[in-house]
Design an enzyme around this catalytic site. Structure first.
Site, PDB file in Angstrom:
ATOM      1  NE  ARG A 134       8.792   2.752  -5.771  1.00 25.28           N
ATOM      2  CZ  ARG A 134      10.060   2.562  -6.113  1.00 25.28           C
ATOM      3  NH1 ARG A 134      10.643   1.400  -5.842  1.00 25.28           N
ATOM      4  NH2 ARG A 134      10.747   3.508  -6.717  1.00 25.28           N
ATOM      5  CD  GLU A 163      10.858  -0.583   2.267  1.00 28.98           C
ATOM      6  OE1 GLU A 163      11.846   0.180   2.231  1.00 28.98           O
ATOM      7  OE2 GLU A 163      10.452  -1.197   1.276  1.00 28.98           O
ATOM      8  CG  HIS A 180      14.034  -0.763  -0.543  1.00 23.95           C
ATOM      9  ND1 HIS A 180      12.885  -0.017  -0.394  1.00 23.95           N
ATOM     10  CD2 HIS A 180      14.394  -0.616  -1.854  1.00 23.95           C
ATOM     11  CE1 HIS A 180      12.572   0.556  -1.546  1.00 23.95           C
ATOM     12  NE2 HIS A 180      13.474   0.197  -2.446  1.00 23.95           N
TER      13      HIS A 180
END
Length: 207
Positions: A134, A163, A180
Site C-alpha cells: 500500500r 494514483e 500498481h
C-alpha cells in the site's frame, strides 16, 4: 490469491535495481554504450516487513539466492521461520541491517506513513526499498529526499499515496515505478475470473 504474482514482481524489482537493468536499457536506447557496475543479490540480507501470505511466498520464491532473511511482524509464525531460516527481529534492526527491504503490510492507522524520514535514516546507504503493498505506508516526500541525497541506493514502487502517480520520483534513474500491477498477471487473472464464476454458480445453486 495474488501472492505469487506480487512476489514475482518484487523479485523483478530487486533484480532490476541491483543490476540497473532499466536504467542501462534506457541509456543504450538513447545511443550511449556505457557499462555501470551493479550489485549481486546472492547472500545479501533481505528484510521483509509483514510476513503474511505474500511475504511467505516471497521467502519460498527466493530460496536460490541464499539470502539472510529477517522479518518484522506483530504475529510470528515460528514453525515457518524455522523451516525457511527466517529470523524475526524488531523494525529498527531490520531497517539497519537489511540490504533489500520489501514491504508487505495491510494499511491501518498503525502502518500509515510507517516508513517515514526517521525510519529511512536507519537504512544502509547501499540498501534498496521495495513497496508492492500500500502506497500510504511510505512517506513519499521523505523517500524522495533520501534518494535525492543518495542516502539509499534505490527504490522499487508499485503503489503510491495517490494514483495515478506522476510525482517527483519519476526523475530518478535509481527508482523503478510500475502502475500498481502486482496482481496483474494473465494466469492469475484467468484463475480469479474462473473462481468468480464458480462462486456465482454456487450462489445460484443455493436458491
Amino acid at each position: 490469491t495474488p501472492a505469487l504474482a506480487v512476489a514475482e514482481l518484487v523479485l523483478g524489482l530487486m533484480l532490476d535495481l541491483a543490476r540497473k537493468i532499466s536504467h542501462q536499457n534506457n541509456t543504450l536506447k538513447l545511443g550511449t554504450w556505457k557499462k555501470e557496475m551493479g550489485n549481486l543479490l546472492h547472500e545479501k540480507t533481505l528484510g521483509i516487513i509483514g510476513l503474511g501470505v505474500i511475504g511467505k511466498t516471497l521467502v519460498k520464491l527466493v530460496k536460490g539466492f541464499n539470502f539472510n532473511i529477517m522479518a518484522f511482524d506483530l504475529s510470528q509464525d515460528e514453525k515457518f521461520a524455522k523451516k525457511y531460516g527466517v529470523k524475526y527481529c524488531n523494525l529498527e534492526t531490520l531497517l539497519s541491517e537489511s540490504d533489500i527491504i520489501s514491504i508487505h503490510l495491510n494499511l491501518t492507522d498503525e502502518t500509515k506513513q510507517l516508513i517515514n524520514a526517521s525510519k529511512i535514516s536507519k537504512m544502509k546507504k547501499e540498501s534498496i526499498l521495495i513497496n508492492a503493498s500500500r502506497g500510504e505506508i511510505i512517506d513519499e516526500e521523505a523517500l524522495y529526499c533520501a534518494l535525492k541525497e543518495k542516502r539509499i541506493l534505490g527504490a522499487g514502487l508499485d503503489v503510491f499515496n495517490n494514483e495515478p502517480y506522476f510525482g517527483e520520483l519519476v526523475k530518478y534513474d535509481n527508482v523503478i515505478l510500475t502502475p500498481h500491477i502486482g496482481s496483474y498477471a494473465k494466469e492469475l487473472r484467468i484463475q480469479m475470473e474462473i473462481e468468480a464464476v464458480e462462486n456465482l454458480i454456487m450462489g445460484i445453486n443455493e436458491f
